[in-house]
Design a protein around this motif. Structure first.
Motif, PDB file in Angstrom:
ATOM      1  N   ALA A 268       0.847  -1.198   0.000  1.00  0.00           N
ATOM      2  CA  ALA A 268       0.000   0.000   0.000  1.00  0.00           C
ATOM      3  C   ALA A 268       0.880   1.245   0.000  1.00  0.00           C
ATOM      4  O   ALA A 268       0.623   2.218  -0.723  1.00  0.00           O
ATOM      5  N   ILE A 269       1.958   1.223   0.815  1.00  0.00           N
ATOM      6  CA  ILE A 269       2.886   2.358   0.837  1.00  0.00           C
ATOM      7  C   ILE A 269       3.537   2.529  -0.537  1.00  0.00           C
ATOM      8  O   ILE A 269       3.642   3.643  -1.063  1.00  0.00           O
ATOM      9  N   GLN A 270       3.975   1.415  -1.122  1.00  0.00           N
ATOM     10  CA  GLN A 270       4.641   1.481  -2.436  1.00  0.00           C
ATOM     11  C   GLN A 270       3.744   2.133  -3.477  1.00  0.00           C
ATOM     12  O   GLN A 270       4.181   2.961  -4.274  1.00  0.00           O
ATOM     13  N   GLU A 271       2.461   1.760  -3.495  1.00  0.00           N
ATOM     14  CA  GLU A 271       1.558   2.317  -4.498  1.00  0.00           C
ATOM     15  C   GLU A 271       1.298   3.806  -4.230  1.00  0.00           C
ATOM     16  O   GLU A 271       1.209   4.598  -5.166  1.00  0.00           O
ATOM     17  N   SER A 272       1.203   4.187  -2.965  1.00  0.00           N
ATOM     18  CA  SER A 272       1.050   5.615  -2.649  1.00  0.00           C
ATOM     19  C   SER A 272       2.265   6.404  -3.124  1.00  0.00           C
ATOM     20  O   SER A 272       2.127   7.489  -3.696  1.00  0.00           O
ATOM     21  N   VAL A 273       3.454   5.855  -2.893  1.00  0.00           N
ATOM     22  CA  VAL A 273       4.676   6.532  -3.346  1.00  0.00           C
ATOM     23  C   VAL A 273       4.662   6.654  -4.873  1.00  0.00           C
ATOM     24  O   VAL A 273       4.948   7.722  -5.428  1.00  0.00           O
ATOM     25  N   ARG A 274       4.310   5.579  -5.557  1.00  0.00           N
ATOM     26  CA  ARG A 274       4.279   5.638  -7.032  1.00  0.00           C
ATOM     27  C   ARG A 274       3.275   6.684  -7.512  1.00  0.00           C
ATOM     28  O   ARG A 274       3.542   7.432  -8.452  1.00  0.00           O
ATOM     29  N   GLN A 275       2.104   6.729  -6.862  1.00  0.00           N
ATOM     30  CA  GLN A 275       1.083   7.676  -7.320  1.00  0.00           C
ATOM     31  C   GLN A 275       1.515   9.127  -7.120  1.00  0.00           C
ATOM     32  O   GLN A 275       1.280   9.969  -7.982  1.00  0.00           O
ATOM     33  N   VAL A 276       2.167   9.446  -5.995  1.00  0.00           N
ATOM     34  CA  VAL A 276       2.594  10.838  -5.818  1.00  0.00           C
ATOM     35  C   VAL A 276       3.843  11.149  -6.651  1.00  0.00           C
ATOM     36  O   VAL A 276       4.087  12.297  -6.998  1.00  0.00           O
ATOM     37  N   ARG A 277       4.597  10.119  -7.010  1.00  0.00           N
ATOM     38  CA  ARG A 277       5.718  10.332  -7.926  1.00  0.00           C
ATOM     39  C   ARG A 277       5.239  10.447  -9.373  1.00  0.00           C
ATOM     40  O   ARG A 277       5.982  10.903 -10.245  1.00  0.00           O
ATOM     41  N   GLY A 278       4.046   9.925  -9.622  1.00  0.00           N
ATOM     42  CA  GLY A 278       3.521   9.932 -10.994  1.00  0.00           C
ATOM     43  C   GLY A 278       4.006   8.765 -11.823  1.00  0.00           C
ATOM     44  O   GLY A 278       4.045   8.846 -13.051  1.00  0.00           O
ATOM     45  N   THR A 279       4.359   7.656 -11.154  1.00  0.00           N
ATOM     46  CA  THR A 279       4.936   6.521 -11.885  1.00  0.00           C
ATOM     47  C   THR A 279       4.121   5.242 -11.761  1.00  0.00           C
ATOM     48  O   THR A 279       4.622   4.157 -12.056  1.00  0.00           O
ATOM     49  N   ALA A 280       2.881   5.332 -11.308  1.00  0.00           N
ATOM     50  CA  ALA A 280       2.077   4.118 -11.115  1.00  0.00           C
ATOM     51  C   ALA A 280       1.626   3.543 -12.454  1.00  0.00           C
ATOM     52  O   ALA A 280       1.526   4.259 -13.452  1.00  0.00           O
ATOM     53  N   ALA A 281       1.346   2.246 -12.455  1.00  0.00           N
ATOM     54  CA  ALA A 281       0.865   1.603 -13.689  1.00  0.00           C
ATOM     55  C   ALA A 281      -0.486   2.185 -14.092  1.00  0.00           C
ATOM     56  O   ALA A 281      -0.721   2.493 -15.251  1.00  0.00           O
ATOM     57  N   ALA A 282      -1.369   2.318 -13.122  1.00  0.00           N
ATOM     58  CA  ALA A 282      -2.666   2.954 -13.373  1.00  0.00           C
ATOM     59  C   ALA A 282      -2.614   4.334 -12.717  1.00  0.00           C
ATOM     60  O   ALA A 282      -3.221   4.576 -11.663  1.00  0.00           O
ATOM     61  N   GLN A 283      -1.863   5.222 -13.335  1.00  0.00           N
ATOM     62  CA  GLN A 283      -1.602   6.528 -12.721  1.00  0.00           C
ATOM     63  C   GLN A 283      -2.856   7.407 -12.703  1.00  0.00           C
ATOM     64  O   GLN A 283      -3.522   7.571 -13.717  1.00  0.00           O
ATOM     65  N   VAL A 284      -3.129   7.967 -11.535  1.00  0.00           N
ATOM     66  CA  VAL A 284      -4.199   8.957 -11.398  1.00  0.00           C
ATOM     67  C   VAL A 284      -3.590  10.318 -11.728  1.00  0.00           C
ATOM     68  O   VAL A 284      -2.492  10.625 -11.251  1.00  0.00           O
ATOM     69  N   PRO A 285      -4.268  11.154 -12.534  1.00  0.00           N
ATOM     70  CA  PRO A 285      -3.686  12.444 -12.900  1.00  0.00           C
ATOM     71  C   PRO A 285      -3.501  13.369 -11.688  1.00  0.00           C
ATOM     72  O   PRO A 285      -4.383  13.450 -10.832  1.00  0.00           O
ATOM     73  N   ASN A 286      -2.356  14.033 -11.635  1.00  0.00           N
ATOM     74  CA  ASN A 286      -2.122  15.119 -10.677  1.00  0.00           C
ATOM     75  C   ASN A 286      -2.317  14.743  -9.207  1.00  0.00           C
ATOM     76  O   ASN A 286      -2.972  15.461  -8.465  1.00  0.00           O
TER      77      ASN A 286
ATOM     78  N   LYS B 270      -1.332  14.905  -5.666  1.00  0.00           N
ATOM     79  CA  LYS B 270      -0.448  15.666  -4.780  1.00  0.00           C
ATOM     80  C   LYS B 270      -0.413  15.036  -3.390  1.00  0.00           C
ATOM     81  O   LYS B 270       0.606  15.048  -2.722  1.00  0.00           O
ATOM     82  N   ILE B 271      -1.566  14.512  -2.947  1.00  0.00           N
ATOM     83  CA  ILE B 271      -1.647  13.941  -1.609  1.00  0.00           C
ATOM     84  C   ILE B 271      -2.258  12.542  -1.696  1.00  0.00           C
ATOM     85  O   ILE B 271      -3.320  12.351  -2.289  1.00  0.00           O
ATOM     86  N   SER B 272      -1.556  11.585  -1.093  1.00  0.00           N
ATOM     87  CA  SER B 272      -2.046  10.208  -1.043  1.00  0.00           C
ATOM     88  C   SER B 272      -2.002   9.714   0.398  1.00  0.00           C
ATOM     89  O   SER B 272      -1.097  10.066   1.151  1.00  0.00           O
ATOM     90  N   ILE B 273      -2.963   8.883   0.740  1.00  0.00           N
ATOM     91  CA  ILE B 273      -2.974   8.265   2.063  1.00  0.00           C
ATOM     92  C   ILE B 273      -2.831   6.757   1.917  1.00  0.00           C
ATOM     93  O   ILE B 273      -3.506   6.147   1.077  1.00  0.00           O
ATOM     94  N   ALA B 274      -1.921   6.187   2.719  1.00  0.00           N
ATOM     95  CA  ALA B 274      -1.781   4.733   2.801  1.00  0.00           C
ATOM     96  C   ALA B 274      -2.208   4.314   4.204  1.00  0.00           C
ATOM     97  O   ALA B 274      -1.566   4.693   5.188  1.00  0.00           O
ATOM     98  N   HIS B 275      -3.298   3.549   4.248  1.00  0.00           N
ATOM     99  CA  HIS B 275      -3.857   3.167   5.543  1.00  0.00           C
ATOM    100  C   HIS B 275      -3.801   1.647   5.695  1.00  0.00           C
ATOM    101  O   HIS B 275      -4.296   0.921   4.838  1.00  0.00           O
ATOM    102  N   GLY B 276      -3.206   1.193   6.787  1.00  0.00           N
ATOM    103  CA  GLY B 276      -3.008  -0.239   6.960  1.00  0.00           C
ATOM    104  C   GLY B 276      -3.693  -0.793   8.191  1.00  0.00           C
ATOM    105  O   GLY B 276      -3.945  -0.080   9.160  1.00  0.00           O
TER     106      GLY B 276
END
Ligand SMILES: [Zn+2]
Lengths: 154, 384
Positions: free
Chosen positions: B340-358, B360-366
């Motif tokens: 979950a952390i890895q995907e949050s990092v990818r999304q805010v970096r803009g490098t996810a496979a299914a990237q959400v546009p723009n 800026k803030i992501s939450i990883a909750h475990g």
């Protein structure tokens, strides 16, 4: 979450070991509970200052930390709070069977099994009235619950 | 005092492979992920002076990697342990106890190669006395025990629950690393094998091998480094615990540990829910995102089932959730929180496979255990 135990999707992990159900091992703190079960009584602790029952057993009240606590015989009555019906039997069990949480009339809740009724979603209605009974488990007696007997007012 | 904006994740990576990795032991998966994270951060191993992990001993992982740490954290509260590791590392770094902490995860969940036994307490523990005798066979038969109560009190339907798996498969379909990528319907979910009523097979997580690692340091140091990838800043963090016995949850329709950790993280981050662009909620089972959405305050009580079924969390929806496909469709090694952390990092970096546009803030909750513990991280690509 911690699925270090093999999970349902781990095919081939069927349990084929000894066909006897797990037996609880009392500790000094829980021994009076199990002594009660052996005597056919469901015993709960009650805090004298809070005037509230609690479970599982411990030698102090989890609300106020007082050790002025006593063992009492509970009514053995409760309701079916929630459950799952397990389709993958544990050793000694025959699936499907319900793993239930019983809301005791005294307040605490405890996990249990439901006996005396086929364990189907149709039969097991949430909040149905239950009463305790005991089944032998190793050299212990284990509290389980059955539908409350009709007109049982004793 | 707060770590808001003062700490950064400068490296993040998963194991090279995911799924079935029979040629690596559990500690080997920690090391593979660690080496990838070190490369991702562009640092030398000697820069690392702190180690944190769960499952394996941090002592063992440090020795295996040839690291002599001056900060050691073996917090082990189940699958959210890594959120807590990042939080603790942030505090330690901010207090000057260490400068750069490596957090690792590796589990041979499928192949069971070199897995340490899990304590669990044995038959004399409270779980051993008051839960195990009633016949649970692993998390699928325990974790969802509150779902029927939730359904009765808050009106969740079986179809809405199934829609969690349907929507996450839509995300997974866009992710080549996801284990399950074929689209499914609500009917497919409801006609899959019953595991523990009311949970069907497709409402239960996968069982896989894999791992991941992150490298945490101060934002100040991150700014001074020539990093190959943009740093991801920590905005807020939270953690809590409730009970190791699922039968003793205070309320079976809500997680106290979720509410406490989430509120703490939101308060520290100083954000509102509308500020959140992307969300990961640890989904060991399909009911977890439902509890998480409500307990973190994104929707009101009893609203999460309809919120998901109506498509708000799917690709193109207003609140993209579990965009890697989640534990249900991407991967689930046992302690999934690291992913979950890895995907949050990818999304805010803009490098996810299914990237959400723009984003800026992501939450990883475990979640840890079965609503036993919880950890929340608020991440951003913005300097604060
Ligand atoms: Zn008290």
């Amino acid at each position: 979450m911690d699925l270090t135990a093999p999970s349902e999707r781990d095919e081939g992990a069927e349990v084929t070991t000894t066909p006897s159900k797990a037996v609880p091992r009392p500790t000094p703190e829980t021994q009076p509970f199990w002594d009660g079960c052996a005597a056919g009584e469901l015993r709960l602790q009650r805090c004298s200052s809070c005037d509230a029952h609690y479970f599982p057993p411990r030698p102090f009240c989890p609300t106020c930390l007082s050790d002025q606590v006593t063992w009492e015989t509970a009514s053995g009555r409760g309701t079916l709070h929630t459950y799952v019906i397990n389709h993958r039997a544990a050793p000694g069990f025959e699936a499907p069977y319900a793993i239930a949480v019983v809301q005791l009339d005294e307040g605490p809740r405890m996990m249990s099994n439901i006996v005396g009724i086929e364990n189907t979603p149709e039969n097991l209605e949430l909040d149905m009235a239950l009463e305790v009974t005991f089944e032998p488990r190793g050299d212990m007696m284990l509290p389980v619950f059955q539908p409350a007997s009709t007109g049982g007012g004793q | 005092m707060s770590i808001r904006g003062r700490i950064a994740i400068i490296g993040a990576a998963e194991t090279t492979e995911l799924g079935r990795i029979p040629h690596l032991s559990a500690i080997g998966l920690h090391a593979d992920a660690a080496r990838n994270a070190i490369a991702d951060a562009g640092i030398a191993k000697s820069d690392i002076d702190g180690i944190a992990c769960a499952g394996q001993s941090p002592v063992a992982v440090a020795q295996y990697l040839g690291i002599t740490p001056s900060y050691v954290d073996g917090t082990s509260v189940g699958g959210c342990s890594f959120m807590l590791h990042v939080r603790h590392a942030a505090a330690a770094i901010d207090a000057g106890m260490c400068e750069m902490v490596l957090v690792t995860h590796g589990e041979s969940g499928k192949s069971r190669v070199g897995m340490a036994g899990f304590g669990g307490g044995g038959d004399g523990s409270l779980q051993g006395q008051f839960e195990v005798p009633y016949g649970p066979t692993g998390p699928p038969t325990m974790f969802p025990i509150g779902v029927l109560r939730y359904m009765k009190e808050l009106g969740l339907t079986h179809e809405q629950l199934a829609s969690v798996a349907v929507v996450q498969r839509e995300w997974a379909a866009q992710n080549p690393r996801a284990m399950m990528r074929d689209l499914v319907t609500v009917d497919d979910v409801l006609s899959s094998r019953m595991v523990a009523y009311p949970m069907h097979l497709l409402e239960c997580c996968l069982v896989t091998d894999g791992g991941g690692a992150v490298i945490v340091t101060s934002a100040e140091r991150a700014r001074a480094m020539d990093l190959p990838n943009p740093p991801v800043y920590l905005m807020g963090t939270g953690e809590s615990s409730e009970t190791p016995m699922v039968s003793q949850m205070e309320d079976f329709t809500t997680s106290k540990a979720f509410r406490v950790a989430g509120a703490k993280a939101f308060a520290e981050a100083g954000i509102s829910h509308a500020d959140v662009d992307h969300l990961m909620i640890y989904d060991a089972f399909a009911h977890l995102p439902i509890y998480g959405l409500e307990d973190l305050g994104f929707v009101g009580r009893g609203e999460a089932g309809a919120f998901i079924a109506e498509g708000n969390t799917k690709p193109g929806g207003s609140l993209p959730l579990n965009t890697n496909g989640g534990g249900l469709s991407y991967t689930h090694t046992g302690m999934y929180g690291m992913f979950a952390i890895q995907e949050s990092v990818r999304q805010v970096r803009g490098t996810a496979a299914a990237q959400v546009p723009n984003v800026k803030i992501s939450i990883a909750h475990g979640v840890g255990g079965m609503f036993a513990a919880s950890g929340t991280l608020v991440l951003t690509n913005q300097e604060l």
